[in-house]
Design a protein around this motif. Structure first.
Motif, PDB file in Angstrom:
ATOM      1  N   TYR A   1       1.020  -1.144   0.024  1.00 46.55           N
ATOM      2  CA  TYR A   1       0.030  -0.059   0.094  1.00 46.55           C
ATOM      3  C   TYR A   1       0.824   1.350  -0.134  1.00 46.55           C
ATOM      4  CZ  TYR A   1      -4.091  -2.765   1.373  1.00 46.55           C
ATOM      5  OH  TYR A   1      -5.082  -3.679   1.086  1.00 46.55           O
ATOM      6  N   GLU A   2       0.633   2.157  -0.746  1.00 46.32           N
ATOM      7  CA  GLU A   2       1.399   3.506  -1.051  1.00 46.32           C
ATOM      8  C   GLU A   2       0.550   4.616  -0.815  1.00 46.32           C
ATOM      9  OE1 GLU A   2       3.877   3.452  -4.303  1.00 46.32           O
ATOM     10  OE2 GLU A   2       5.022   1.549  -3.939  1.00 46.32           O
ATOM     11  N   LEU A   3      -0.884   4.684  -1.139  1.00 47.63           N
ATOM     12  CA  LEU A   3      -1.705   5.733  -1.183  1.00 47.63           C
ATOM     13  C   LEU A   3      -2.889   5.502  -0.174  1.00 47.63           C
ATOM     14  CD1 LEU A   3      -1.506   6.553  -4.956  1.00 47.63           C
ATOM     15  CD2 LEU A   3      -0.551   7.721  -2.978  1.00 47.63           C
TER      16      LEU A   3
ATOM     17  N   ASP B   1     -11.968   5.780   2.195  1.00 46.91           N
ATOM     18  CA  ASP B   1     -11.561   5.616   3.654  1.00 46.91           C
ATOM     19  C   ASP B   1     -10.610   4.021   3.444  1.00 46.91           C
ATOM     20  OD1 ASP B   1     -10.907   5.882   6.288  1.00 46.91           O
ATOM     21  OD2 ASP B   1     -12.591   4.814   6.892  1.00 46.91           O
ATOM     22  N   CYS B   2      -9.753   4.051   2.398  1.00 47.83           N
ATOM     23  CA  CYS B   2      -9.087   2.694   2.208  1.00 47.83           C
ATOM     24  C   CYS B   2      -7.520   2.981   1.919  1.00 47.83           C
ATOM     25  CB  CYS B   2      -9.902   1.729   1.491  1.00 47.83           C
ATOM     26  SG  CYS B   2     -10.140   2.259  -0.149  1.00 47.83           S
ATOM     27  N   PRO B   3      -6.695   2.178   1.930  1.00 52.31           N
ATOM     28  CA  PRO B   3      -5.454   2.146   1.511  1.00 52.31           C
ATOM     29  C   PRO B   3      -5.570   1.571   0.207  1.00 52.31           C
ATOM     30  CG  PRO B   3      -5.537   0.292   2.755  1.00 52.31           C
ATOM     31  CD  PRO B   3      -6.831   1.075   3.029  1.00 52.31           C
TER      32      PRO B   3
ATOM     33  N   CYS C   1      -4.091  -0.126  -7.634  1.00 49.90           N
ATOM     34  CA  CYS C   1      -5.472   0.408  -7.130  1.00 49.90           C
ATOM     35  C   CYS C   1      -5.938   1.521  -7.576  1.00 49.90           C
ATOM     36  CB  CYS C   1      -5.724  -0.116  -5.557  1.00 49.90           C
ATOM     37  SG  CYS C   1      -5.556  -1.586  -4.882  1.00 49.90           S
ATOM     38  N   VAL C   2      -4.967   2.412  -7.772  1.00 50.58           N
ATOM     39  CA  VAL C   2      -5.152   3.905  -8.248  1.00 50.58           C
ATOM     40  C   VAL C   2      -6.164   3.729  -9.702  1.00 50.58           C
ATOM     41  CG1 VAL C   2      -4.049   5.957  -9.055  1.00 50.58           C
ATOM     42  CG2 VAL C   2      -3.022   4.621  -7.352  1.00 50.58           C
TER      43      VAL C   2
ATOM     44  N   LEU D   1      -6.277  11.638  -2.958  1.00 44.84           N
ATOM     45  CA  LEU D   1      -5.384  10.432  -2.799  1.00 44.84           C
ATOM     46  C   LEU D   1      -4.065  10.968  -2.088  1.00 44.84           C
ATOM     47  CD1 LEU D   1      -5.878   8.645  -5.999  1.00 44.84           C
ATOM     48  CD2 LEU D   1      -6.540   7.823  -3.839  1.00 44.84           C
ATOM     49  N   THR D   2      -3.865  10.587  -1.162  1.00 48.61           N
ATOM     50  CA  THR D   2      -2.611  10.996  -0.336  1.00 48.61           C
ATOM     51  C   THR D   2      -1.635   9.921  -0.095  1.00 48.61           C
ATOM     52  OG1 THR D   2      -4.250  12.382   1.251  1.00 48.61           O
ATOM     53  CG2 THR D   2      -1.990  12.215   2.080  1.00 48.61           C
TER      54      THR D   2
END
Length: 205
Positions: free
Chosen positions: A77-79, A85-87, A92-93, A102-103
């Protein structure tokens, strides 16, 4: 969470079994002493934070079960998607193209660690730990006090028993002496009666 947190992940890939001394949540694996040194200076991992295995294995089960890897794509997971409310991992992006906010997870964690709320929680946890330590110390003192009081009571019971036995011995000795005195007196009186009856009997013969 990796199941073999007690074994160094890098060494295990090299068919070597060595116990891990720290855990890296970003690498999602344990590291032995030698690998820990390389991990700390490697360009890819020198900024990773590690925790000792002793502390890691004492974390709540809920924390240990948090996955660092995307179950769909098997990537880290990177974002983080605030909308859902999920990684998210890089793959996935694609399904979050329309999502705003997206953070970067590392930035998010950094912001959380420097926030006032985080500092307050950390301070509260430290206070809880101190309270637990004080409570443990107090309980240990109570246990020691209970043990000492038990020994004191046992000693008092033994002393009381000795005193009671001594008193009963005195009573017994006194009663036996009194009984012997009564016996001697009764014997003496009976002897007089017997002697008198024998004397009177001779007079009439």
């Amino acid at each position: 969470m990796a199941t073999n947190w007690g074994i160094c992940g890098i060494c295990e890939n090299l068919q070597i079994t060595k116990p891990s001394v720290v855990w890296c949540s970003e690498c999602d694996e344990g590291l032995c002493g030698d690998c820990k040194k390389h991990h700390a200076v490697s360009k890819a991992s020198k900024n990773h934070e590690t925790v000792s295995i002793a502390k890691y294995k004492n974390l709540p089960t809920e924390v240990l079960q948090i996955s660092q890897t995307c179950k769909l794509h098997n990537e880290k997971y990177e974002l983080f998607c605030a909308k859902h409310d999920c990684p998210c991992c890089k793959k996935c992006v694609k399904s979050h193209n329309d999502c705003k906010g997206l953070t970067d997870i590392n930035e998010l964690i950094k912001n959380v660690k420097t926030s006032n709320a985080f500092n307050e929680i950390e301070q509260t946890l430290q206070e809880v730990v101190e309270n637990i330590k004080r409570l443990r110390t107090n309980r240990n003192k109570n246990l020691k006090s209970i043990g000492n009081k038990k020994r004191e009571i046992e000693s008092e019971i033994k002393q009381t028993r000795i005193q009671v036995n001594h008193h009963l011995d005195k009573l017994q000795d006194g009663l036996i002496k009194e009984l012997m005195t009564v016996e001697q007196r009764e014997k003496k009186q009976n002897r007089k009666i017997i002697d008198y009856s024998e004397t009177e009997g001779k007079r009439y013969h």
